[in-house]
Design a protein around this motif. Structure first.
Motif, PDB file in Angstrom:
ATOM      1  N   PHE A 146      41.282  -3.165 -98.488  1.00 27.49           N
ATOM      2  CA  PHE A 146      41.492  -3.293 -97.042  1.00 27.49           C
ATOM      3  C   PHE A 146      41.551  -4.753 -96.642  1.00 27.49           C
ATOM      4  O   PHE A 146      41.012  -5.626 -97.325  1.00 27.49           O
ATOM      5  CB  PHE A 146      40.352  -2.617 -96.279  1.00 27.49           C
TER       6      PHE A 146
ATOM      7  N   ASN B 111      39.936  -6.175 -94.263  1.00 30.95           N
ATOM      8  CA  ASN B 111      38.606  -6.751 -94.043  1.00 30.95           C
ATOM      9  C   ASN B 111      37.585  -6.275 -95.082  1.00 30.95           C
ATOM     10  O   ASN B 111      36.407  -6.123 -94.792  1.00 30.95           O
ATOM     11  CB  ASN B 111      38.136  -6.464 -92.625  1.00 30.95           C
TER      12      ASN B 111
ATOM     13  N   GLN C 220      35.789  -4.185 -96.355  1.00 36.39           N
ATOM     14  CA  GLN C 220      35.014  -2.945 -96.261  1.00 36.39           C
ATOM     15  C   GLN C 220      33.961  -2.834 -97.362  1.00 36.39           C
ATOM     16  O   GLN C 220      33.849  -1.829 -98.050  1.00 36.39           O
ATOM     17  CB  GLN C 220      35.924  -1.707 -96.287  1.00 36.39           C
ATOM     18  N   LEU C 221      33.198  -3.892 -97.507  1.00 37.28           N
ATOM     19  CA  LEU C 221      32.052  -3.831 -98.416  1.00 37.28           C
ATOM     20  C   LEU C 221      30.826  -3.410 -97.605  1.00 37.28           C
ATOM     21  O   LEU C 221      30.759  -3.647 -96.398  1.00 37.28           O
ATOM     22  CB  LEU C 221      31.801  -5.203 -99.061  1.00 37.28           C
ATOM     23  N   ILE C 222      29.870  -2.768 -98.289  1.00 37.61           N
ATOM     24  CA  ILE C 222      28.651  -2.366 -97.582  1.00 37.61           C
ATOM     25  C   ILE C 222      27.701  -3.566 -97.542  1.00 37.61           C
ATOM     26  O   ILE C 222      27.307  -4.094 -98.587  1.00 37.61           O
ATOM     27  CB  ILE C 222      28.008  -1.137 -98.256  1.00 37.61           C
TER      28      ILE C 222
END
Ligand SMILES: Nc1ncnc2c1ncn2[C@@H]1O[C@H](COP(=O)(O)OP(=O)(O)O)[C@@H](O)[C@H]1O
Ligand SMILES: [Mg+2]
Lengths: 230, 445
Positions: A93, A95, A97-99
């Motif tokens: 993605f 941005n 989209q890491l946690i």
């Protein structure tokens, strides 16, 4: 490998009394072969993300079908699609989209945890993949402690651990500076050549389109140009 | 995705909202403790009651007081005893007749007056009568005596004033110190015949001593004799059961033939309950501890269910907290859930993680609540008797237990708590599965 047939996507906006129909995709058909890097280009709002989200199963098309291999994925339930995604489709993605509460290692490990691998196997695969994206030294860092380019490498590593045959990327370099952008694109090219992964990449940058083996231009929800790049 | 990995997610989520989780666990623990303590009063009073009821009474025995016929109560005779004995579960039927005078017994230089009972020894044995010494009567003029018979046997040649110590017990030096078994004893019965008191002596042999009554404070100094001896007495007094008729009294109305005390025996309390049902149907007047216990058990069971129900309301109130906590957890983690779903987490797994979390809160709450309930219960049992005794200035019965927590109560409470917490966590968990991936991820931008 991916067969997209007569996809229509219509969003209904506004309240019941005066709703408007927004036709975002109009009769989109497309065929993608194994090992291709397909770049989807077009103006903002032309429907590129919508197309990718339909292929990835994040939304259902109003009509039309998507076949991956011989499977009609448009008929999948949410749960079936989740299982299918875990095995077959990777995502990158804009941005990342890491946690944020998980370290780089834990983020990359996540798909393996979902798949149910044991800890030893997970550690082995995760570290190998970290090595591949050149961030083994950063495995204990949290996303907030990494640069944009590093975060995107972690996000790519996260999709790689499952060895998916297909990776969908929605403006993967959209929030990176041009130097880092080149790095990421180089990595994608490398993965495509080494592992034979098929890529579908959305971009509005003509520079980016250069990594692609095929370029598709969308305008107002229609494919207006399809071109193979040598 | 195995339980261990799910547990990791739960832990990391809970670490992020420690104080909120703590308050929720606290509320759950308090409600569980409330439920257990409340119901424990029912359990405690129940066991105190039953214990009280069982004091020196056996539950495998049923008293058969008479037979109701046309509105009159008839004593039990041999005919009825045959019928009762015919009931399958009846193990034995003992029957006793009381002598209506207290004979004087003389043994060498010693004498005493003792209540005398005519017993049917074969049935007494079947009912489980035990002797501490000797054997049961076989001949017609043989008797057994109660365990405390000796205590009242007093020498005839000592002044009554000297005889007893301060506890009203015959001083040791005056007590009969030989073995009673095999001794001949004179039974003296009296009657007024033609206005003058006449006495009759019957020689009997002591063959055994009955075991002491089960409660230490009870005394058995009775003499147990046979039907033949009774017949002999009756033919002398010319009245049933040897009743004495004073010169100025008229002859007593002939009392119906029958027994004064009839008891049925069985192997278990359940059997006694069955026997009781059968006999009641046949118009017998019966009483058994087992019957009474059955009724009391019913009343207390209803009371306990009521208390558990009230306690459950407290847990349901606490579950609102769990619902709230879980809803917030889901809301806070929406972006993470979106990412996990995008990667390929099955909605079922996401649901499991949240259910695990709410069950964990419930479980910890239940464990802490149980421990607290135990402490409160112990404190209640220590302090309450003191308060009651000083307020009412009255001694509570021995073994009085205000609150008791049996394992079954804990199992019931923990089960209720887990059920309620899981149910309250269901909706937030379902919401987590319904999160839209695209919306959830957009939130992060
Ligand atoms: N869920 C949705 N509901 C309503 N309109 C949407 C939704 N998703 C996208 N759109 C609209 O569809 C159009 C295409 O969006 P998108 O596919 O994201 O374009 P692109 O990625 O090419 O910029 C936009 O006008 C956008 O507002
Ligand atoms: Mg887009």
């Amino acid at each position: 490998m991916i067969e997209i047939n007569n996809i229509h996507q219509t969003f209904i906006l506004g309240k019941k009394q005066n709703e408007t129909h927004l036709h975002v995709l109009n009769d989109v058909s497309l065929s993608i072969k194994e090992g291709e890097i397909v770049a989807i280009t077009g103006k903002s709002g032309s429907g590129k993300s919508t197309l990718l989200n339909i292929i990835g199963g994040f939304m259902k098309p109003t009509s039309g079908t998507v076949h991956i291999g011989n499977t009609n994925v448009t008929t999948f339930s949410e749960g079936e699609f989740a299982d299918y995604r875990l095995q077959n489709i990777g995502f990158i993605f804009q941005n990342f989209q890491l946690i944020p509460s998980m370290t780089a290692f834990e983020n990359i490990e996540l798909p393996l945890v979902l798949k149910g691998l044991n800890e030893k196997e997970r550690k082995h695969i995760t570290e190998q993949t970290l090595q591949k994206v050149g961030l083994l030294d950063y495995k204990s860092h949290y996303p907030s402690e990494l640069s944009g380019g590093q975060q995107q490498r972690i996000s790519i590593a996260r999709t790689l651990v499952m060895e998916p045959p297909i990776i969908l990327a929605d403006e993967p370099t959209g929030s990176l500076d041009s130097e880092t952008e080149a790095d990421i694109l180089y990595l994608i090219k490398e993965l495509n050549q080494e592992l034979g992964i098929t890529f579908l990449i959305i971009t509005h940058d003509e520079e980016v389109a250069r990594v692609a083996t095929k370029q598709i231009h969308i305008h107002d929800g229609r494919i207006v140009k399809e071109e193979t790049i040598q | 995705m195995n339980l261990k990995d799910q547990w990791r997610f739960v832990k990391s989520n809970m670490r992020r909202s420690k104080s909120r989780i703590f308050m929720t666990v606290l509320a759950t623990a308090m409600s569980v403790a409330f439920l257990i303590v409340l119901a424990s009063v029912g359990f405690g009073l129940h066991s105190t009651f039953i214990q009280d009821l069982l004091e020196d009474r056996t539950v495998t025995k049923i008293e058969i007081a008479g037979l109701e016929q046309d509105g009159n109560v008839q004593p039990i005779t041999d005919k009825e005893i045959k019928e009762i004995e015919a009931i399958d579960e009846v193990k034995a039927v003992t029957r006793q007749q009381n002598l209506y005078q207290t004979p004087n017994y003389t043994l060498d230089n010693y004498s005493s007056q003792n209540q005398t009972v005519v017993a049917h020894f074969p049935s007494e044995i079947e009912a489980g009568l035990e002797l501490t010494e000797g054997r049961l009567p076989e001949g017609s003029h043989e008797i057994v005596v109660g365990h405390h018979f000796l205590n009242h046997l007093a020498p005839t040649d000592v002044e009554v004033d000297d005889l007893y110590d301060e506890n009203n017990v015959i001083k040791e030096k005056f007590q009969y110190d030989e073995n009673l078994i095999g001794k001949q004893i004179e039974m003296e019965v009296a009657q007024y015949i033609e206005g003058k008191e006449q006495k009759e002596s019957i020689t009997l042999t002591i063959t055994g001593i009955v075991e002491p009554p089960s409660k230490g404070w009870m005394e058995d100094q009775k003499v147990y004799t046979t039907e033949e001896v009774l017949n002999e007495i009756e033919s002398f007094t010319n009245t049933p059961r040897g009743e004495i008729v004073m010169p100025d009294q008229s002859q007593p109305a002939s009392i119906p033939k029958g027994y004064d005390a009839v008891y049925g025996f069985a192997d278990s309390m359940d059997e006694i309950n069955n026997i009781s049902e059968i006999l009641k149907e046949q118009n017998y007047l019966v009483y058994s501890v087992a019957d009474e216990i059955k009724n009391i058990n019913l009343v207390f069971t209803i009371a306990k269910i009521g208390l558990i129900f009230i306690g459950t309301i407290a847990i349901i109130i606490a579950s609102i907290g769990i619902y709230n906590t879980m809803t917030m957890a889901v809301t806070e983690r929406t972006p993470d859930i979106g990412i996990m779903k995008a990667i390929g987490a099955h909605p079922k797994k996401i649901k499991q993680i949240f259910l695990l979390e709410s069950s964990y809160i419930g479980l910890i709450g239940a464990v802490i609540g149980t421990a607290v309930a135990y402490i409160i219960s112990i404190l209640l049992n220590i302090t309450l008797p003191i308060i009651i005794e000083s307020a009412l200035e009255e001694q509570l019965p021995e073994g009085f237990q205000f609150s008791s927590i049996p394992l079954s109560l804990i199992l019931i409470s923990v089960t209720i708590c887990l059920l309620v917490t899981i149910v309250s966590g269901l909706k937030p968990a379902k919401r987590a599965t319904q999160i839209d991936v695209l919306k959830a991820m957009r939130r992060e931008i």
